[in-house]
Design a protein around this motif. Structure first.
Motif, mmCIF file in Angstrom:
data_model
loop_
_atom_site.group_PDB
_atom_site.id
_atom_site.type_symbol
_atom_site.label_atom_id
_atom_site.label_comp_id
_atom_site.label_asym_id
_atom_site.label_seq_id
_atom_site.Cartn_x
_atom_site.Cartn_y
_atom_site.Cartn_z
ATOM 1 N N LYS A 79 -7.758 -39.240 0.682
ATOM 2 C CA LYS A 79 -7.155 -40.597 0.681
ATOM 3 C C LYS A 79 -6.642 -40.610 2.208
ATOM 4 N N GLY A 80 -6.790 -41.807 2.792
ATOM 5 C CA GLY A 80 -6.480 -42.066 4.217
ATOM 6 C C GLY A 80 -7.474 -41.724 5.211
ATOM 7 N N ALA A 81 -8.712 -41.184 4.769
ATOM 8 C CA ALA A 81 -9.581 -40.871 5.742
ATOM 9 C C ALA A 81 -10.071 -42.040 6.528
ATOM 10 N N TYR B 38 -13.661 -32.125 5.233
ATOM 11 C CA TYR B 38 -13.018 -32.997 6.104
ATOM 12 C C TYR B 38 -11.451 -32.952 5.669
ATOM 13 N N ALA B 39 -10.561 -33.113 6.633
ATOM 14 C CA ALA B 39 -9.061 -33.287 6.193
ATOM 15 C C ALA B 39 -8.355 -34.410 7.180
ATOM 16 N N THR C 162 -12.181 -46.397 12.613
ATOM 17 C CA THR C 162 -13.145 -46.128 11.624
ATOM 18 C C THR C 162 -14.109 -45.548 12.264
ATOM 19 N N VAL C 163 -15.130 -44.578 11.474
ATOM 20 C CA VAL C 163 -16.175 -43.827 11.776
ATOM 21 C C VAL C 163 -17.131 -43.728 10.438
ATOM 22 N N SER C 164 -18.344 -43.642 10.693
ATOM 23 C CA SER C 164 -19.394 -43.517 9.638
ATOM 24 C C SER C 164 -19.466 -42.143 9.157
ATOM 25 N N SER D 30 -12.326 -38.498 14.208
ATOM 26 C CA SER D 30 -11.802 -39.818 14.522
ATOM 27 C C SER D 30 -10.399 -39.789 14.659
ATOM 28 N N THR D 31 -9.577 -40.607 15.469
ATOM 29 C CA THR D 31 -8.231 -40.394 15.731
ATOM 30 C C THR D 31 -7.591 -41.575 16.311
ATOM 31 N N ASN D 32 -6.425 -41.827 15.938
ATOM 32 C CA ASN D 32 -5.582 -43.035 16.441
ATOM 33 C C ASN D 32 -4.749 -42.326 17.373
ATOM 34 N N LEU D 33 -4.353 -41.231 17.981
ATOM 35 C CA LEU D 33 -3.561 -40.556 18.793
ATOM 36 C C LEU D 33 -4.002 -40.615 20.084
#
Length: 340
Positions: A36-38, A113-114, A3-5, A89-92
């Motif tokens: 969606k999904g950001a 943003y995408a 998560t990110v602000s 932000s990333t989960n990779l």
């Protein structure tokens, strides 16, 4: 989950229904909702702040399909696949916030943003600009996948539509793969452009029929890439100029009854019933991080460079699509979202 602000809204170019085509319906807004999904971000997703985007025919062809319009009636949508920007932000595990990246977005790239999935994103070399990298997403990857598996050093390659968004990359990719000769089919005014990219010969389709010119030349090619495919005539006759082991690769086609018939007939009509005498393959590019990295490496090494006809501001995205739909662009059209 990462998560990110984030701010409450973002800039984007959006449409809700097509009236007069995407070029007329696309409107800029500074109050677009985040994709969606950001947030929260999915386990295989990355949120990117987009610097540049590039547009492709698929962006408007899909948006203008009646079924898509009915599905999205009363809703808003952001077009665009190609992007280059910075990781927010990333989960990779192999990416980190602040890293420069490029690829194809899961959500529309004509936005500040995408969200991007793991198979469609790659790190960007430091010496490649966001503007240049944004052109790779669809066109650069398509060209690479048309060439890399088929072209060996010394091969002779024919490219139909050499001055377009994909064609300009195909010429250079063929040379980077070691092709000894590249022949490009384009209009006379674009001949010098194709030669500057590495084409050894140019056939001006306005001055002479390309099929007649190819038959007359007597040259035998190892590989053909058709980025136009306005009709099947060039394929039906390719046994005159494509070697028996060669493959005729098409990336295009008209979304019309005639266009669909052409694709079906060349793909399924048996040779023994008078069908095509050479293998035909309709290529649909598939996002692949490794392929992206190899294209970016070629760009970093100066082996390929994008041809950008014009840069548009995000607010003028509709004008960019109007130009794209003329079918006369030289190379790519890019949209500046946040800039370098």
């Amino acid at each position: 989950m990462s998560t990110v602000s984030l701010p409450s809204t973002m800039r984007a170019a959006q449409w809700s229904k097509i009236s007069g085509g995407l070029e007329s319906s696309l409107k800029p807004t500074t109050a677009a909702k985040f994709p969606k999904g950001a947030q929260p971000l999915g386990a295989t997703s990355t949120l990117v702040k987009v610097a540049y985007a590039a547009i492709n025919p698929v962006d408007y062809k899909l948006a203008e399909l009646p079924v898509v319009n009915r599905f999205l009636f009363g809703r808003t949508a952001t077009p665009g696949l190609d992007f280059a920007g910075t990781v927010v932000s990333t989960n990779l595990a192999h990416l980190k916030p602040g890293q420069r990246v490029f690829g194809q977005a899961k959500t529309g790239s004509l936005a500040e943003y995408a969200v991007v999935e793991k198979g469609s994103i790659a790190p960007l070399p430091d010496n490649v600009s966001f503007r240049d990298a944004a052109t790779i997403g669809v066109a650069g990857l398509t060209a690479y996948q048309c060439i890399a598996p088929y072209v060996k050093p010394g091969a002779k390659v024919l490219v139909n539509g050499g001055s377009g968004g994909v064609g300009t990359f195909v010429i250079q990719a063929a040379k980077a793969a070691g092709a000894s000769t590249v022949t490009a089919i384009c209009s006379g005014p674009n001949a010098e452009l194709c030669k500057s990219l590495g084409a050894d010969e140019v056939i001006d389709y306005r001055a002479e029929n390309p099929v007649a010119a190819l038959k007359r030349s007597g040259r035998q090619y190892d590989h053909v890439v058709d980025t136009v495919f306005h009709s099947a005539d060039m394929y039906w006759n390719c046994h005159h100029y494509l070697k028996p082991h060669g493959i005729y690769v098409s990336i295009a086609g008209n979304i019309s009854p005639r266009g669909m018939w052409d694709l079906v007939s060349v793909s399924l009509w048996p040779k023994w019933l008078g069908g095509g005498q050479r293998k035909f393959f309709q290529l649909m590019e598939k996002p692949n991080p490794r392929d992206y990295e190899l294209v970016a490496q070629w760009m970093s090494e100066g082996k390929i460079k994008p041809v950008v006809e014009e840069e548009f501001a995000l607010e003028d995205a509709g004008k960019a699509f109007a130009r794209l739909k003329t079918g006369r662009t030289r190379g790519k059209l890019v949209v500046r979202v946040a800039g370098e």
